[in-house]
Design a protein around this motif. Sequence first.
Motif, short mmCIF file in Angstrom:
data_model
loop_
_atom_site.label_atom_id
_atom_site.label_comp_id
_atom_site.label_asym_id
_atom_site.label_seq_id
_atom_site.Cartn_x
_atom_site.Cartn_y
_atom_site.Cartn_z
N GLY A 59 -0.94 5.37 -2.29
CA GLY A 59 0.38 5.68 -1.75
C GLY A 59 0.59 5.18 -0.33
N LYS A 60 -0.51 4.91 0.38
CA LYS A 60 -0.39 4.40 1.75
C LYS A 60 0.16 2.98 1.79
N ALA A 111 2.47 -3.21 -1.11
CA ALA A 111 3.67 -2.58 -1.67
C ALA A 111 4.36 -3.45 -2.72
N ASN A 112 4.37 -4.76 -2.51
CA ASN A 112 5.06 -5.65 -3.46
C ASN A 112 4.47 -5.56 -4.87
N THR A 113 3.19 -5.20 -4.96
CA THR A 113 2.57 -5.04 -6.28
C THR A 113 3.33 -4.04 -7.13
N TRP A 114 3.81 -2.98 -6.50
CA TRP A 114 4.40 -1.87 -7.24
C TRP A 114 5.88 -2.07 -7.53
N TYR A 115 6.48 -3.11 -6.97
CA TYR A 115 7.88 -3.39 -7.27
C TYR A 115 8.04 -4.11 -8.60
N ALA A 116 6.95 -4.69 -9.10
CA ALA A 116 6.99 -5.39 -10.38
C ALA A 116 6.53 -4.45 -11.49
N VAL A 143 3.35 10.17 6.86
CA VAL A 143 2.00 9.99 6.31
C VAL A 143 1.76 10.96 5.15
N ARG A 144 2.24 12.16 5.29
CA ARG A 144 1.98 13.19 4.28
C ARG A 144 2.73 12.95 2.97
N ARG A 145 3.54 11.90 2.95
CA ARG A 145 4.21 11.52 1.70
C ARG A 145 3.27 10.78 0.75
N HIS A 146 2.15 10.23 1.27
CA HIS A 146 1.39 9.27 0.47
C HIS A 146 0.76 9.85 -0.80
#
Length: 343
Positions: free
Chosen positions: A217-218, A136-141, A240-243
């Motif tokens: 998205g997971k 997840a941290n990858t996508w915060y940058a 889960v269905r949000r991914h």
Amino acid sequence: MLLFTDRHLVPEGELKRLIMRGVCRMFPIHAAPTIKVENALILCDVDLENFASARMLRLALAVHRAPDSPLVFLLRDRTHHTESQARALGASDMLSVDEGFNAALRHLMNKYPFLGAHQSCVPPEARLAIEDLLEANTWYAAGNYEGRIDAGAQAVLDAIEAEGIHHWMDEVLSYDNLTYQHCLLVAGTAAAFGSSLGFSRQDKVLLTTAGFVHDVGKAFIPLEILNKETTLDAAEMANVRRHPMIGYAILKEHGVRNTDVLGCVRSHHELLDGSGYPAGLMGNSLPDLVKMVTICDVFSALVEHRTYKQPVSPEAAYDYLAANGQLFDQALVRAFGPSILPA
């Protein structure tokens, strides 16, 4: 193994397998690395009758040859003179290429068994890209990840075409991280699917890329839900269905512009009868690329071990796809079979 050569070699056959598995690094003799590579078998495919090539090889060996490291020469024209030149350069072994380059490599691997020892058939470009994409941290940058995704997907496709899907499945199914395992397996089956259908390189890369990133998205779904050993409750299932939509949004935000790939990420859980998610799309509203990724996704999920289920065989997974025509495009299912079932 370091391979120094003064001719243009297209990596194929045994050479491609050795390179993809990280066993062999190939360098033109005029571009040999200047930093010493430790403990390497050195293979020389150089015209020893060519003064310039022989001189450059001598310079490379001065950097890379350790006293006890094997130095093997592939001799294109094996004569007393070329053998004498190879010995003068310190050859510990010589092989003729009369039967072809790949035959010589097979002789080499038989003679030095450590070259055939297990090496990962999953290229580092693919492993490292998936590790980052599922963090997840990858996508915060801020950043554009399209180039890295493309490099990872192309590496998967190259590995599948060099090794075959069954070697890939054997290795990837041994991994412990379930989402990491699943993304690599879907990417591999997608690459095999496209190759089996005779797609162009561009279309094979497109399908492989869609499989490679379909579940990013997971990264934002809690691990305690993804790894839960019992049935998910309604709130957990909704999470889960949000991914698919999360994956679509983060990829678009971070530089992925291909609408076909984005569509696969968003819609890979849609089903022909409209019972899928997130939008309940059905039938002809689903592009073939999405249907193909869905087939690869479901097949992969079935053959994987999950905390809540045992794996099934590839044959049983295929039979499930074939028995559910209301969910999966049967023309594509039939086309999928030859790509993943044992011959």
